[in-house]
Design a protein around this motif. Structure first.
Motif, PDB file in Angstrom:
ATOM      1  N   SER A   1       0.790  -1.227   0.000  1.00  0.00           N
ATOM      2  CA  SER A   1       0.000   0.000   0.000  1.00  0.00           C
ATOM      3  C   SER A   1       0.821   1.276   0.000  1.00  0.00           C
ATOM      4  CB  SER A   1      -0.899   0.029   1.240  1.00  0.00           C
ATOM      5  OG  SER A   1      -1.729  -1.096   1.269  1.00  0.00           O
ATOM      6  N   ASP A   2       0.213   2.315  -0.550  1.00  0.00           N
ATOM      7  CA  ASP A   2       0.737   3.669  -0.408  1.00  0.00           C
ATOM      8  C   ASP A   2      -0.018   4.393   0.706  1.00  0.00           C
ATOM      9  OD1 ASP A   2       2.647   3.461  -2.465  1.00  0.00           O
ATOM     10  OD2 ASP A   2       1.085   3.811  -3.949  1.00  0.00           O
TER      11      ASP A   2
ATOM     12  N   LEU B   1       7.427   4.249   1.252  1.00  0.00           N
ATOM     13  CA  LEU B   1       8.540   3.332   1.047  1.00  0.00           C
ATOM     14  C   LEU B   1       8.816   3.256  -0.450  1.00  0.00           C
ATOM     15  CD1 LEU B   1       7.484   0.424   3.440  1.00  0.00           C
ATOM     16  CD2 LEU B   1       9.369   2.017   3.783  1.00  0.00           C
ATOM     17  N   PRO B   2      10.092   3.170  -0.841  1.00  0.00           N
ATOM     18  CA  PRO B   2      10.414   3.128  -2.271  1.00  0.00           C
ATOM     19  C   PRO B   2       9.874   1.863  -2.941  1.00  0.00           C
ATOM     20  CG  PRO B   2      12.365   2.664  -0.944  1.00  0.00           C
ATOM     21  CD  PRO B   2      11.276   3.045  -0.001  1.00  0.00           C
ATOM     22  N   ARG B   3       9.595   1.990  -4.217  1.00  0.00           N
ATOM     23  CA  ARG B   3       9.147   0.845  -5.024  1.00  0.00           C
ATOM     24  C   ARG B   3      10.215   0.530  -6.036  1.00  0.00           C
ATOM     25  NH1 ARG B   3       4.005  -0.829  -4.444  1.00  0.00           N
ATOM     26  NH2 ARG B   3       2.609   0.540  -3.318  1.00  0.00           N
TER      27      ARG B   3
ATOM     28  N   MET C   1      11.780  -9.385   1.628  1.00  0.00           N
ATOM     29  CA  MET C   1      13.001  -9.739   2.367  1.00  0.00           C
ATOM     30  C   MET C   1      13.916  -8.533   2.574  1.00  0.00           C
ATOM     31  SD  MET C   1      12.557 -12.739   3.340  1.00  0.00           S
ATOM     32  CE  MET C   1      14.168 -13.028   4.037  1.00  0.00           C
ATOM     33  N   GLU C   2      13.945  -7.622   1.626  1.00  0.00           N
ATOM     34  CA  GLU C   2      14.772  -6.425   1.771  1.00  0.00           C
ATOM     35  C   GLU C   2      14.211  -5.480   2.830  1.00  0.00           C
ATOM     36  OE1 GLU C   2      15.315  -4.635  -2.047  1.00  0.00           O
ATOM     37  OE2 GLU C   2      16.118  -6.483  -2.906  1.00  0.00           O
TER      38      GLU C   2
END
Length: 72
Positions: free
Chosen positions: A12-13, A34-36, A41-42
């Motif tokens: 989600s944004d 959060l960046p896309r 896992m990251e």
């Protein structure tokens, strides 16, 4: 729509959190910055990811804690 906190933060944004009950209303809206692309896992150890996850859990379990009715 999801009931999974991790999935909500990962995909989600914005997360729209509802109050409890049949007359539920919007309780809070959390903007997820959060960046896309997002890789599960990251993000697992990311402090920003954990911040958003904690905010949702706090809303669900602290601010909207379920109150169970005791039968008489």
């Amino acid at each position: 729509m999801t009931h999974d906190v991790d999935e909500a933060v990962l995909l989600s944004d914005r997360i729209v959190m509802l109050t409890n009950g049949p007359a539920a209303t919007i309780g809070d809206i959390l903007t997820v910055d959060l960046p896309r692309p997002r890789q599960r896992m990251e993000l697992a150890d990311s402090s920003r990811y954990l911040h958003y996850r904690k905010a949702v859990i706090d809303f669900l379990y602290t601010r909207q804690a379920h109150v169970e009715k005791v039968s008489a």
